[in-house]
Design a protein around this motif. Structure first.
Motif, mmCIF file in Angstrom:
data_model
loop_
_atom_site.group_PDB
_atom_site.id
_atom_site.type_symbol
_atom_site.label_atom_id
_atom_site.label_comp_id
_atom_site.label_asym_id
_atom_site.label_seq_id
_atom_site.Cartn_x
_atom_site.Cartn_y
_atom_site.Cartn_z
ATOM 1 N N ASP A 21 0.826 -1.209 0.000
ATOM 2 C CA ASP A 21 0.000 0.000 0.000
ATOM 3 C C ASP A 21 0.860 1.259 0.000
ATOM 4 O OD1 ASP A 21 -2.361 -1.433 -0.016
ATOM 5 O OD2 ASP A 21 -2.606 -1.373 2.171
ATOM 6 N N ASP A 22 1.949 1.257 0.762
ATOM 7 C CA ASP A 22 2.856 2.409 0.801
ATOM 8 C C ASP A 22 3.469 2.652 -0.577
ATOM 9 O OD1 ASP A 22 2.488 2.794 3.565
ATOM 10 O OD2 ASP A 22 4.091 1.368 4.033
ATOM 11 N N ARG A 23 3.917 1.583 -1.228
ATOM 12 C CA ARG A 23 4.519 1.713 -2.558
ATOM 13 C C ARG A 23 3.482 2.178 -3.581
ATOM 14 N NH1 ARG A 23 7.197 -2.607 -0.327
ATOM 15 N NH2 ARG A 23 5.834 -4.187 -1.231
ATOM 16 N N ALA A 24 2.267 1.667 -3.479
ATOM 17 C CA ALA A 24 1.199 2.084 -4.397
ATOM 18 C C ALA A 24 0.851 3.559 -4.191
ATOM 19 C CB ALA A 24 -0.039 1.217 -4.211
ATOM 20 N N GLN A 25 0.830 4.005 -2.935
ATOM 21 C CA GLN A 25 0.546 5.408 -2.636
ATOM 22 C C GLN A 25 1.619 6.308 -3.247
ATOM 23 O OE1 GLN A 25 1.085 6.695 1.391
ATOM 24 N NE2 GLN A 25 -0.148 8.521 1.102
ATOM 25 N N ALA A 26 2.878 5.945 -3.080
ATOM 26 C CA ALA A 26 3.971 6.742 -3.637
ATOM 27 C C ALA A 26 3.876 6.793 -5.158
ATOM 28 C CB ALA A 26 5.318 6.174 -3.205
ATOM 29 N N GLU A 27 3.612 5.669 -5.781
ATOM 30 C CA GLU A 27 3.499 5.629 -7.237
ATOM 31 C C GLU A 27 2.337 6.508 -7.714
ATOM 32 O OE1 GLU A 27 3.200 2.435 -10.897
ATOM 33 O OE2 GLU A 27 3.792 1.742 -8.904
ATOM 34 N N HIS A 28 1.204 6.458 -7.003
ATOM 35 C CA HIS A 28 0.056 7.311 -7.345
ATOM 36 C C HIS A 28 0.437 8.791 -7.243
ATOM 37 C CE1 HIS A 28 -3.930 9.056 -7.463
ATOM 38 N NE2 HIS A 28 -3.685 9.619 -6.291
ATOM 39 N N HIS A 29 1.119 9.170 -6.177
ATOM 40 C CA HIS A 29 1.532 10.561 -5.987
ATOM 41 C C HIS A 29 2.452 11.020 -7.119
ATOM 42 C CE1 HIS A 29 -0.219 10.185 -2.035
ATOM 43 N NE2 HIS A 29 0.103 11.427 -1.734
ATOM 44 N N PHE A 30 3.392 10.160 -7.502
ATOM 45 C CA PHE A 30 4.345 10.537 -8.536
ATOM 46 C C PHE A 30 3.667 10.661 -9.900
ATOM 47 C CE2 PHE A 30 7.804 8.286 -5.851
ATOM 48 C CZ PHE A 30 7.754 9.322 -4.932
ATOM 49 N N LYS A 31 2.726 9.786 -10.197
ATOM 50 C CA LYS A 31 1.996 9.874 -11.467
ATOM 51 C C LYS A 31 1.130 11.133 -11.505
ATOM 52 C CE LYS A 31 1.967 5.030 -12.751
ATOM 53 N NZ LYS A 31 1.164 3.830 -12.980
ATOM 54 N N HIS A 32 0.530 11.459 -10.374
ATOM 55 C CA HIS A 32 -0.275 12.676 -10.277
ATOM 56 C C HIS A 32 0.604 13.905 -10.517
ATOM 57 C CE1 HIS A 32 -2.252 15.971 -7.980
ATOM 58 N NE2 HIS A 32 -3.328 15.499 -8.583
ATOM 59 N N ALA A 33 1.774 13.944 -9.898
ATOM 60 C CA ALA A 33 2.696 15.069 -10.078
ATOM 61 C C ALA A 33 3.144 15.174 -11.531
ATOM 62 C CB ALA A 33 3.904 14.916 -9.165
ATOM 63 N N ALA A 34 3.445 14.038 -12.147
ATOM 64 C CA ALA A 34 3.873 14.046 -13.546
ATOM 65 C C ALA A 34 2.769 14.598 -14.437
ATOM 66 C CB ALA A 34 4.262 12.641 -13.983
ATOM 67 N N ALA A 35 1.530 14.219 -14.171
ATOM 68 C CA ALA A 35 0.406 14.703 -14.972
ATOM 69 C C ALA A 35 0.239 16.214 -14.844
ATOM 70 C CB ALA A 35 -0.882 13.996 -14.554
ATOM 71 N N LEU A 36 0.528 16.761 -13.678
ATOM 72 C CA LEU A 36 0.368 18.197 -13.458
ATOM 73 C C LEU A 36 1.552 19.018 -13.956
ATOM 74 C CD1 LEU A 36 -1.106 18.128 -9.843
ATOM 75 C CD2 LEU A 36 -2.342 18.575 -11.974
ATOM 76 N N LEU A 37 2.756 18.470 -13.855
ATOM 77 C CA LEU A 37 3.959 19.251 -14.134
ATOM 78 C C LEU A 37 4.504 19.109 -15.548
ATOM 79 C CD1 LEU A 37 5.858 18.634 -10.775
ATOM 80 C CD2 LEU A 37 4.862 20.795 -11.566
ATOM 81 N N GLN A 38 4.109 18.066 -16.243
ATOM 82 C CA GLN A 38 4.647 17.828 -17.579
ATOM 83 C C GLN A 38 3.611 18.190 -18.633
ATOM 84 O OE1 GLN A 38 7.339 14.086 -16.084
ATOM 85 N NE2 GLN A 38 5.829 13.681 -17.589
ATOM 86 N N PRO A 39 4.081 18.547 -19.822
ATOM 87 C CA PRO A 39 3.133 18.843 -20.906
ATOM 88 C C PRO A 39 2.276 17.616 -21.212
ATOM 89 C CG PRO A 39 5.361 19.508 -21.509
ATOM 90 C CD PRO A 39 5.459 18.751 -20.216
ATOM 91 N N ALA A 40 1.072 17.852 -21.712
ATOM 92 C CA ALA A 40 0.161 16.756 -22.061
ATOM 93 C C ALA A 40 0.837 15.799 -23.035
ATOM 94 C CB ALA A 40 -1.120 17.308 -22.672
#
Length: 176
Positions: A147-166
């Protein structure tokens, strides 16, 4: 002025000092974080990880790791966002302390650190950083479950979606 600052951030600081836990370290990036990084994110870089914590004498700190750079932002410090190429970083370390996990790196001849970070995000961040920078072994490594690893992966994917161009927002994560 310090009294007003304490009233504004008192609950966060009390939880950090008394309970040894940073209440926002495991949160998703907020609008203020995105605004602070605007214009500093290298266009071709892919976000691989981030950590939220505190920086001594500056308040809230955000480190964003890409495949080529480390961006360091300190909220409310009036300082610009620092952007360091990964090949200029040295002597990275991650250790558990009284207020959570602390990450340190040497960059441009100075030691930079952020403390009070989430164990899951810090461990994944440090692991990703270790693929490009010489890192010391983790002092008191966290025990992370799926669950901890899944949470971290979710956070990183969310950040990538917000910070990187579409179309480029495919955060690569190798959280083991």
């Amino acid at each position: 002025m310090a009294w007003l600052d304490f009233l504004k951030h008192g609950n966060e600081l009390s939880e950090l000092l008394i309970e040894g836990q940073n209440p926002y370290s495991a949160s998703l990036l907020q609008a203020a974080d995105l605004a602070q990084l605007q214009g500093h994110m290298p266009a071709a870089d892919r976000v691989t990880a981030y950590v939220l914590g505190r920086v001594v004498r500056s308040g809230r700190g955000l480190w964003v790791l890409t495949d080529r750079h480390l961006l360091m932002a300190e909220q409310g410090s009036g300082r610009p966002v620092h952007v360091f190429a990964l090949n200029t970083l040295s002597q990275a370390e991650c250790l558990r302390g009284k207020y959570g996990y602390t990450l340190r790196v040497m960059a441009a001849g100075q030691c930079h650190s952020v403390y009070g970070t989430s164990p899951a995000l810090a461990a994944a961040f440090y692991q990703s950083l270790g693929s490009s920078v010489d890192c010391a072994p983790v002092f008191k490594p966290p025990h992370l479950d799926a669950d901890d690893r899944a949470q971290a992966e979710h956070h990183f994917k969310h950040a990538a979606a917000l910070l990187q161009p579409a179309g480029q927002a495919t955060a690569h994560s190798s959280i083991a």
